[in-house]
Scaffold this motif. Structure first.
Motif, PDB file in Angstrom:
ATOM      1  N   HIS A  99       0.836  -1.193   0.000  1.00 26.66           N
ATOM      2  CA  HIS A  99       0.000   0.000   0.000  1.00 26.66           C
ATOM      3  C   HIS A  99       0.881   1.257   0.000  1.00 26.66           C
ATOM      4  O   HIS A  99       2.085   1.195   0.251  1.00 26.66           O
ATOM      5  CB  HIS A  99      -0.934   0.002   1.211  1.00 26.66           C
ATOM      6  CG  HIS A  99      -0.236   0.107   2.536  1.00 26.66           C
ATOM      7  ND1 HIS A  99       0.192   1.302   3.063  1.00 26.66           N
ATOM      8  CD2 HIS A  99       0.124  -0.845   3.437  1.00 26.66           C
ATOM      9  CE1 HIS A  99       0.768   1.098   4.231  1.00 26.66           C
ATOM     10  NE2 HIS A  99       0.754  -0.203   4.485  1.00 26.66           N
ATOM     11  N   SER A 100       0.293   2.386  -0.331  1.00 27.79           N
ATOM     12  CA  SER A 100       0.935   3.718  -0.254  1.00 27.79           C
ATOM     13  C   SER A 100       2.074   3.916  -1.248  1.00 27.79           C
ATOM     14  O   SER A 100       2.842   4.868  -1.127  1.00 27.79           O
ATOM     15  CB  SER A 100       1.445   3.999   1.175  1.00 27.79           C
ATOM     16  OG  SER A 100       0.404   3.864   2.117  1.00 27.79           O
ATOM     17  N   LEU A 101       2.199   3.040  -2.249  1.00 32.14           N
ATOM     18  CA  LEU A 101       3.181   3.297  -3.301  1.00 32.14           C
ATOM     19  C   LEU A 101       2.813   4.560  -4.074  1.00 32.14           C
ATOM     20  O   LEU A 101       3.673   5.207  -4.671  1.00 32.14           O
ATOM     21  CB  LEU A 101       3.288   2.082  -4.233  1.00 32.14           C
ATOM     22  CG  LEU A 101       4.087   0.922  -3.641  1.00 32.14           C
ATOM     23  CD1 LEU A 101       3.862  -0.361  -4.416  1.00 32.14           C
ATOM     24  CD2 LEU A 101       5.576   1.259  -3.591  1.00 32.14           C
ATOM     25  N   ASP A 102       1.538   4.903  -4.061  1.00 34.89           N
ATOM     26  CA  ASP A 102       1.076   6.227  -4.448  1.00 34.89           C
ATOM     27  C   ASP A 102       1.082   7.086  -3.184  1.00 34.89           C
ATOM     28  O   ASP A 102       0.159   7.013  -2.390  1.00 34.89           O
ATOM     29  CB  ASP A 102      -0.329   6.139  -5.052  1.00 34.89           C
ATOM     30  CG  ASP A 102      -0.934   7.487  -5.406  1.00 34.89           C
ATOM     31  OD1 ASP A 102      -0.220   8.498  -5.347  1.00 34.89           O
ATOM     32  OD2 ASP A 102      -2.138   7.517  -5.723  1.00 34.89           O
ATOM     33  N   ASN A 103       2.119   7.874  -2.887  1.00 34.96           N
ATOM     34  CA  ASN A 103       3.140   8.249  -3.836  1.00 34.96           C
ATOM     35  C   ASN A 103       4.529   8.065  -3.209  1.00 34.96           C
ATOM     36  O   ASN A 103       5.444   8.785  -3.529  1.00 34.96           O
ATOM     37  CB  ASN A 103       2.901   9.706  -4.249  1.00 34.96           C
ATOM     38  CG  ASN A 103       3.744  10.160  -5.402  1.00 34.96           C
ATOM     39  OD1 ASN A 103       4.060   9.390  -6.287  1.00 34.96           O
ATOM     40  ND2 ASN A 103       4.160  11.394  -5.361  1.00 34.96           N
ATOM     41  N   ARG A 104       4.646   7.093  -2.310  1.00 36.18           N
ATOM     42  CA  ARG A 104       5.950   6.891  -1.677  1.00 36.18           C
ATOM     43  C   ARG A 104       6.987   6.397  -2.698  1.00 36.18           C
ATOM     44  O   ARG A 104       8.194   6.562  -2.494  1.00 36.18           O
ATOM     45  CB  ARG A 104       5.830   5.909  -0.509  1.00 36.18           C
ATOM     46  CG  ARG A 104       4.704   6.245   0.488  1.00 36.18           C
ATOM     47  CD  ARG A 104       5.070   7.304   1.470  1.00 36.18           C
ATOM     48  NE  ARG A 104       3.916   7.798   2.234  1.00 36.18           N
ATOM     49  CZ  ARG A 104       3.371   7.193   3.287  1.00 36.18           C
ATOM     50  NH1 ARG A 104       3.875   6.055   3.733  1.00 36.18           N
ATOM     51  NH2 ARG A 104       2.336   7.736   3.905  1.00 36.18           N
ATOM     52  N   ALA A 105       6.513   5.794  -3.809  1.00 31.76           N
ATOM     53  CA  ALA A 105       7.443   5.402  -4.867  1.00 31.76           C
ATOM     54  C   ALA A 105       8.164   6.627  -5.416  1.00 31.76           C
ATOM     55  O   ALA A 105       9.366   6.585  -5.711  1.00 31.76           O
ATOM     56  CB  ALA A 105       6.694   4.681  -5.989  1.00 31.76           C
ATOM     57  N   SER A 106       7.446   7.744  -5.542  1.00 33.26           N
ATOM     58  CA  SER A 106       8.061   8.974  -6.052  1.00 33.26           C
ATOM     59  C   SER A 106       8.981   9.618  -5.020  1.00 33.26           C
ATOM     60  O   SER A 106       9.998  10.222  -5.373  1.00 33.26           O
ATOM     61  CB  SER A 106       6.978   9.956  -6.478  1.00 33.26           C
ATOM     62  OG  SER A 106       6.223   9.429  -7.547  1.00 33.26           O
ATOM     63  N   VAL A 107       8.628   9.495  -3.734  1.00 33.00           N
ATOM     64  CA  VAL A 107       9.532   9.973  -2.679  1.00 33.00           C
ATOM     65  C   VAL A 107      10.851   9.198  -2.753  1.00 33.00           C
ATOM     66  O   VAL A 107      11.939   9.769  -2.606  1.00 33.00           O
ATOM     67  CB  VAL A 107       8.885   9.823  -1.288  1.00 33.00           C
ATOM     68  CG1 VAL A 107       9.893  10.164  -0.188  1.00 33.00           C
ATOM     69  CG2 VAL A 107       7.653  10.712  -1.168  1.00 33.00           C
ATOM     70  N   ALA A 108      10.749   7.887  -3.015  1.00 30.95           N
ATOM     71  CA  ALA A 108      11.957   7.071  -3.157  1.00 30.95           C
ATOM     72  C   ALA A 108      12.773   7.523  -4.364  1.00 30.95           C
ATOM     73  O   ALA A 108      14.007   7.603  -4.305  1.00 30.95           O
ATOM     74  CB  ALA A 108      11.578   5.600  -3.287  1.00 30.95           C
ATOM     75  N   ALA A 109      12.100   7.838  -5.485  1.00 36.82           N
ATOM     76  CA  ALA A 109      12.808   8.308  -6.681  1.00 36.82           C
ATOM     77  C   ALA A 109      13.498   9.638  -6.415  1.00 36.82           C
ATOM     78  O   ALA A 109      14.643   9.861  -6.843  1.00 36.82           O
ATOM     79  CB  ALA A 109      11.830   8.438  -7.844  1.00 36.82           C
ATOM     80  N   LEU A 110      12.835  10.533  -5.699  1.00 34.97           N
ATOM     81  CA  LEU A 110      13.432  11.824  -5.360  1.00 34.97           C
ATOM     82  C   LEU A 110      14.628  11.635  -4.433  1.00 34.97           C
ATOM     83  O   LEU A 110      15.643  12.343  -4.543  1.00 34.97           O
ATOM     84  CB  LEU A 110      12.379  12.720  -4.714  1.00 34.97           C
ATOM     85  CG  LEU A 110      12.791  14.141  -4.321  1.00 34.97           C
ATOM     86  CD1 LEU A 110      13.542  14.854  -5.416  1.00 34.97           C
ATOM     87  CD2 LEU A 110      11.561  14.942  -3.891  1.00 34.97           C
TER      88      LEU A 110
END
Length: 350
Positions: free
Chosen positions: A171-182
């Motif tokens: 869950h919460s890959l929206d938007n923790r995936a982008s936090v990881a990319a940043l």
């Protein structure tokens, strides 16, 4: 950025409007990667990575929202909790989901629904409405009344799963995936020169209307902005032009809220890096922080970079780790190529 960091991000609560738990985790990761950290009045986290250009330096803001969808207790009926949603949730997937109730202490629970014959007439046809769903904590009514109150938060408790082929589910890959990319971008910048000041922003309340991005951009007043978010990956029943394959690389937004010069720059950069990418057509609003970033003050030229995920706004979102890595690299390469006079080159030519 390790996979373990991403797993910790999606295992930490931080519902929209209540982001404090995950803020601390991101702050810990960003502290050695930035020159300055601060919180906005709404709770968005700002990390400044200073450039080496001559002062006054232009600045770029990269916004990745850290809030997540979730639930909240609306009523207590004996040993059961009634609930409603925070942000948009696909109610079809809720029954049977494991959750954590953030009461006096964190408590495990299960979302359940009454038997069909006990529901009001017509309520059992199709997905059962959230007003009929309950949370069972396995406690007596007396224990529940002592441990839980109306207004307590409920977050998903799905454990992160590394699947075959470099895919992560949780869950919460929206938007923790982008936090990881940043975060990956900030790590790469440790060994790269860049002329511009960079503001990394983990924004709040995106799921409720992009409040964090709007207020942070007003506070920081960057010269350019990039929103980093997720988009729809191809999956069951989702195979049209609005969806993208997992592992097909980042998508570059193109539409009314995207500055055409930045769109072209990102396309050319992806080609130069021999990086696969998709074009996300956004004829109206994008539904991301980018919608509000571009409208702050006199207007901020804005780009949108997204990561395809499957089963968005559910407890089992799926992302390809390679796509996260690609977005991190694309951002870092864009920052490294920003010359001090880059702003003079920006023209609106659609």
């Amino acid at each position: 950025m390790s996979t373990e960091f991403l797993k910790s991000l999606i295992s930490t609560s931080g519902l929209s409007g209540y982001e404090t738990p995950v803020t601390g985790l991101i702050e810990e990761a960003w502290r050695p990667l930035t020159d300055e950290l601060n919180l906005s009045a709404l709770g968005s986290l700002h990390g400044l990575k200073r450039g080496d250009g001559q002062e006054p330096r232009p600045s770029l803001m990269i916004a990745a929202h850290m809030d997540a969808i979730g639930l909240i207790v609306t009523k207590i009926s004996g040993e059961f909790l009634h609930l409603t949603h925070i942000g948009g949730i696909d109610i079809r997937v809720l029954p049977g989901q494991a959750v954590t109730i953030h009461g006096r202490s964190d408590l495990p629970g299960i979302i359940v629904q009454p038997p069909a014959h006990l529901l009001p007439e017509g309520a059992a046809e199709g997905a059962v409405g959230i007003n009929h769903l309950l949370v069972d904590l396995g406690l007596s009514a007396g224990q529940v009344s002592k441990k839980v109150k109306i207004g307590d938060l409920i977050s998903f408790a799905t454990e992160p799963i590394e699947m075959s082929g470099g895919v992560l589910v949780g869950h919460s890959l929206d938007n923790r995936a982008s936090v990881a990319a940043l975060t990956l971008c900030l790590e790469e910048l440790q060994s790269r020169q860049h002329a511009w000041d960079i503001w990394a922003a983990a924004t709040v309340q995106e799921e409720l209307g992009h409040m964090g991005a709007r207020t942070s951009a007003f506070q920081l007043r960057p010269d350019l902005a990039i929103a980093v978010d997720v988009t729809f990956a191809k999956g069951p029943g989702a195979n049209n032009w609005e969806t993208f394959e997992l592992e097909s690389g980042p998508t570059i937004g193109w539409g009314s809220v995207i500055h055409p010069f930045l769109y072209k720059e990102f396309k050319e950069l992806a080609k130069k890096l021999e990086m696969p990418y998709g074009i996300e057509i956004l004829p109206g609003r994008s539904g991301t922080d980018g919608d509000d970033l571009q409208l702050v003050a006199e207007g901020i030229p804005t780009a949108l970079i997204s990561i395809p995920i499957r089963y968005m706004h559910s407890p089992i979102e799926m992302v390809a780790l390679k796509d996260i890595q690609r977005v991190g690299r694309l951002l870092a390469e864009f920052i490294a190529m920003l010359e001090p006079d880059f702003l003079k080159k920006i023209v609106w030519d659609d």
